[in-house]
Design an enzyme around this catalytic site. Structure first.
Site, short mmCIF file in Angstrom:
data_model
loop_
_atom_site.label_atom_id
_atom_site.label_comp_id
_atom_site.label_asym_id
_atom_site.label_seq_id
_atom_site.Cartn_x
_atom_site.Cartn_y
_atom_site.Cartn_z
CG ASP A 67 -0.37 -0.59 2.58
OD1 ASP A 67 0.95 -0.48 2.55
OD2 ASP A 67 -1.15 -1.01 3.34
CD GLU A 143 -8.85 0.85 8.36
OE1 GLU A 143 -8.53 -0.10 9.05
OE2 GLU A 143 -8.03 2.00 8.84
C1 F6R Z 1 1.48 -1.44 6.10
C2 F6R Z 1 0.24 -2.10 6.42
C3 F6R Z 1 -0.43 -2.00 7.54
C4 F6R Z 1 0.29 -2.54 8.75
C5 F6R Z 1 -0.61 -2.35 9.89
C6 F6R Z 1 0.33 -2.41 11.09
O1 F6R Z 1 2.02 -1.63 4.72
O2 F6R Z 1 -0.26 -2.47 5.26
O3 F6R Z 1 -1.77 -2.92 7.41
O4 F6R Z 1 0.82 -3.63 8.56
O5 F6R Z 1 -1.28 -1.15 10.08
O6 F6R Z 1 1.23 -1.31 11.23
P1 F6R Z 1 2.29 -1.48 12.50
O7 F6R Z 1 3.24 -2.42 12.08
O8 F6R Z 1 3.02 -0.11 12.39
O9 F6R Z 1 1.73 -1.70 13.75
#
Ligand code: F6R
Length: 259
Positions: A67, A143
């Site tokens: 993303d 989401e």
């Molecule tokens: C990032 C992504 C998101 C993150 C998720 C967790 O490319 O696709 O889905 O993996 O928001 O984020 P962190 O690792 O910062 O807790």
């Protein structure tokens, strides 16, 4: 789904990196799907160590990221392209032309997303997809409420994701976090041949419970992995706290990993 519960995130990251190193050694033309965020950073460091030790080379590897924020240029220091360059690509011997991140400045996001899907297909599909998990159970930026069959498209972030991302990035400024993004869909992600999801810390307890033991539902998009036949979850004890079948997972993963 294989659930590997480690004492620490360091231990889990090393195991996950070892799995990727072994796969790239076996097939130097591996196609990787990559994630950003705080979670995969330790694993990326371990991957870089293996390159430095000449255990593996990424020269022929191709990658597609999950993303990108919509409205940010790849040169912006909070963009996911910038994050990948700094946290992985500069540290391994991958050719930058073989790395792909959605263009956050695309004038026609629909066209950009369709082209991205085509590129992945033309490369033979993703061999190993790396994922983190949002505290609301999202994978990529899918989401709660996103169809489990969704494809790469423009999506909108929930207030809880904006808050999480502001805490870790954007110097805590919620206003600065873009509210939309271009993201691979859940259906796109689930087409990867192997999936490695990392989850660390107390903040991920409910999300991980929903992913592994909850009903398969669009309200926890990570739960789609339950229907994948080669999905691996590497987590620490803090994130695994709410899982019921811990003993069974430990026994099964030890057997499968040969530990
Ligand atoms: C990032 C992504 C998101 C993150 C998720 C967790 O490319 O696709 O889905 O993996 O928001 O984020 P962190 O690792 O910062 O807790």
């Amino acid at each position: 789904m294989e659930v590997v519960i480690c004492k620490t995130k360091e231990e889990a990251s090393k195991l996950a990196a070892d799995m990727i190193t072994a796969a790239v050694k076996k097939n130097p033309k591996t196609v990787l799907g990559l994630a950003t965020g705080s979670t995969p950073v330790l694993m990326y460091n371990e991957m870089a160590k293996a390159v430095k030790a000449r255990k593996v080379s990424y020269k022929q590897v191709k990658s597609w990221n999950l993303d990108e924020y919509y409205g940010l240029a790849g040169t912006h220091d909070q963009s996911y392209r910038y994050f990948m360059n700094e946290n992985l690509f500069k540290k391994i011997d991958i050719q930058i032309k073989n790395t792909h991140v959605l263009n956050g400045l695309a004038k026609d996001p629909v066209k950009e997303c369709a082209a991205y899907e085509k590129q992945i297909k033309a490369a033979g599909g993703i061999d190993i997809q790396v994922l983190g998990i949002g505290s609301d159970g999202h994978i990529a930026f899918n989401e709660p409420g996103t169809s489990l069959a969704s494809r790469t498209s423009i999506v909108y972030l929930t207030p809880s994701t904006v808050k999480d991302n502001a805490r870790l990035f954007f110097k805590g400024d919620m206003e600065a976090v873009p509210k939309s993004a271009l993201s691979m869909g859940v259906g796109t992600i689930c087409e990867a041949k192997k999936i490695i999801l990392l989850a660390f810390g107390e903040n991920k307890q409910d999300a991980l419970k929903g992913c592994v033991e909850g009903p398969m539902s669009q309200f926890c998009t990570a739960s789609a992995l339950q229907a994948h036949n080669d999905a691996w979850i590497f987590c620490d004890e803090a994130a695994a706290k709410k899982l019921k079948l811990k003993k069974y997972y430990a026994w099964r993963s030890a057997t499968k990993l040969g530990l």
